[in-house]
Design a protein around this motif. Structure first.
Motif, PDB file in Angstrom:
ATOM      1  N   GLN A  57       0.851  -1.185   0.000  1.00 10.99           N
ATOM      2  CA  GLN A  57       0.000   0.000   0.000  1.00 10.99           C
ATOM      3  C   GLN A  57       0.886   1.234   0.000  1.00 10.99           C
ATOM      4  O   GLN A  57       1.870   1.318   0.743  1.00 10.99           O
ATOM      5  N   TYR A  91      -4.043  -4.653  -8.775  1.00 12.86           N
ATOM      6  CA  TYR A  91      -3.845  -3.345  -8.153  1.00 12.86           C
ATOM      7  C   TYR A  91      -5.216  -2.777  -7.824  1.00 12.86           C
ATOM      8  O   TYR A  91      -6.087  -2.687  -8.690  1.00 12.86           O
ATOM      9  N   LEU A 150      -7.638   1.809  -2.963  1.00 11.99           N
ATOM     10  CA  LEU A 150      -6.764   1.730  -1.796  1.00 11.99           C
ATOM     11  C   LEU A 150      -5.316   2.081  -2.139  1.00 11.99           C
ATOM     12  O   LEU A 150      -4.471   2.139  -1.249  1.00 11.99           O
ATOM     13  N   ASP A 151      -5.039   2.293  -3.432  1.00 12.42           N
ATOM     14  CA  ASP A 151      -3.674   2.468  -3.926  1.00 12.42           C
ATOM     15  C   ASP A 151      -2.805   1.337  -3.377  1.00 12.42           C
ATOM     16  O   ASP A 151      -1.756   1.552  -2.779  1.00 12.42           O
ATOM     17  N   MET A 152      -3.290   0.117  -3.633  1.00  7.23           N
ATOM     18  CA  MET A 152      -2.685  -1.062  -3.012  1.00  7.23           C
ATOM     19  C   MET A 152      -2.563  -2.210  -4.011  1.00  7.23           C
ATOM     20  O   MET A 152      -3.498  -2.502  -4.757  1.00  7.23           O
ATOM     21  N   THR A 176      -9.086  -3.679   3.640  1.00  4.46           N
ATOM     22  CA  THR A 176      -9.961  -2.497   3.542  1.00  4.46           C
ATOM     23  C   THR A 176     -10.447  -2.079   4.916  1.00  4.46           C
ATOM     24  O   THR A 176     -10.459  -0.877   5.265  1.00  4.46           O
ATOM     25  N   ASN A 182      -7.688  -0.548   6.853  1.00  4.92           N
ATOM     26  CA  ASN A 182      -7.360   0.769   6.300  1.00  4.92           C
ATOM     27  C   ASN A 182      -8.328   1.848   6.747  1.00  4.92           C
ATOM     28  O   ASN A 182      -7.966   3.030   6.845  1.00  4.92           O
TER      29      ASN A 182
END
Length: 346
Positions: free
Chosen positions: A62, A304, A308-310, A341, A344
């Motif tokens: 992440q 990707y 979440l830019d993960m 998630t 996060n």
């Protein structure tokens, strides 16, 4: 009042239909879905091993956080070596992402053309692949060529090909699955021919080009083009349910990599850093930005998650094409993403 009554009736019908459909859903999949969600990724992996997988590795990257590594089960079941995140893994069709990137680079260099046909590039195959004069390189990259998938040949599994030429033969002299450009049909034959085309164009193995143009610039030192390049003990064992054999010794000609290297590549693919100027536009027009892989003994998922830019990569080393392992692996992956998630947002 009348509208409320209709809604109640429709709701009842929907519930009854849903209950009825459960008779046709394998309970092993239902169980995988309805189990309470664990608090951590490691707990989810442990749960996966309990459900029948021999070994599993997960990588999480992440943005803004150090990468996370998880493993459970066996790297090598026979020798009782626990799974570990630095192991090499046969990434199967995830290889296609690297091949597509390399093709985009060659197109930008002017050495390949997306609109030239198969008949132009492989005149020797013109009479053996239907519509070869209409199938373009672009269609092959997009799985819109209609070329039959060699793994669908009835003899592929009972009489496996001994080399690359025999593999291609299983897709030749057959009717097209559909007219070029008229449908989508995932075919491994497309990418085998594209690899051969790159070899032909370059005058040397495409694996070398991938290494020089993709792996080295990204610092990916744990990604390899074939089994012959690696220490076999570093390769995670692969198992097929009911077969007493370790499939890591089978050389499939596909790439091997650590979970971290695949994760770094996928990040670079999605943020564009794997490309030089003008290459990403070409790539975006021909292929996808995520992939899965399936091979005897090996399953992989590489995605990707933009929200979440993960990047989350999952490897597991147990397959059964007649069972539900693939579906369960996807459920496990989705649950891992839910856990991440939740973490996060807390």
């Amino acid at each position: 009042m009348k509208k409320r009554k209709i809604k109640r009736i429709l709701r009842t019908v929907f519930i009854l239909a849903s209950i009825g459909s459960l008779y046709f859903v394998p309970w092993i999949l239902v169980k995988a879905w309805i189990l309470p969600l664990p608090d951590t990724v490691q707990e989810q992996l442990n749960e996966a091993i309990d459900s029948g997988f021999d070994g599993m590795i997960v990588y999480v990257d992440q943005a803004g956080k150090p990468p996370e590594f998880y493993s459970a089960g066996w790297h090598d079941r026979k020798n009782k070596i626990p799974a570990y995140p630095q192991a090499l893994f046969k990434i199967a069709s995830i290889t296609k992402l690297y091949v597509a990137v390399a093709t985009a680079k060659l197109v930008k260099e002017g050495r390949l053309s997306l609109d030239k046909t198969l008949a132009v590039y492989f005149p020797e195959l013109a009479g053996r692949i239907q519509y070869s004069d209409k199938i373009t390189l672009r269609m092959m990259l997009q799985h819109r060529s209609g070329i039959p998938n060699f793994v669908d040949h009835p003899e592929y599994w009972t009489n496996p090909p001994k080399n690359r030429q025999e593999t291609v033969e299983y897709a030749l002299d057959l009717p097209a699955d559909f007219e070029p450009g008229e449908d989508y049909g995932y075919s491994n034959t497309n990418y085998m021919l594209i690899e051969d085309l790159m070899d032909k164009t370059l005058g040397y193995p495409h694996e070398q080009y991938i290494k020089e143009e993709i792996l080295n610039p990204l610092g990916l030192k744990n990604t390899f083009g074939s089994l012959s390049e690696v220490d076999i003990d570093e390769v995670m064992s692969g198992y097929y349910v009911g077969v007493d054999k370790d499939f890591k010794y089978e050389d499939t000609g596909l790439m091997l990599a650590t979970v971290e290297d695949v994760g770094k590549f996928l990040r670079a693919l999605n943020d564009g850093s794997v490309f030089k100027e003008g290459e990403q536009e070409i790539y975006s027009s021909i292929y996808v930005y995520e992939h899965t892989g399936l091979l005897v003994g090996y399953q992989s998922i590489a995605v990707y998650h933009k929200d979440l830019d993960m990047v989350v990569i999952q490897f597991n080393n147990t397959t059964n094409f007649d069972g539900y392992e693939w579906s369960i692996a996807e459920i496990i992956y989705s649950r891992i993403v839910k856990i991440l998630t939740k973490q996060n947002s807390s």
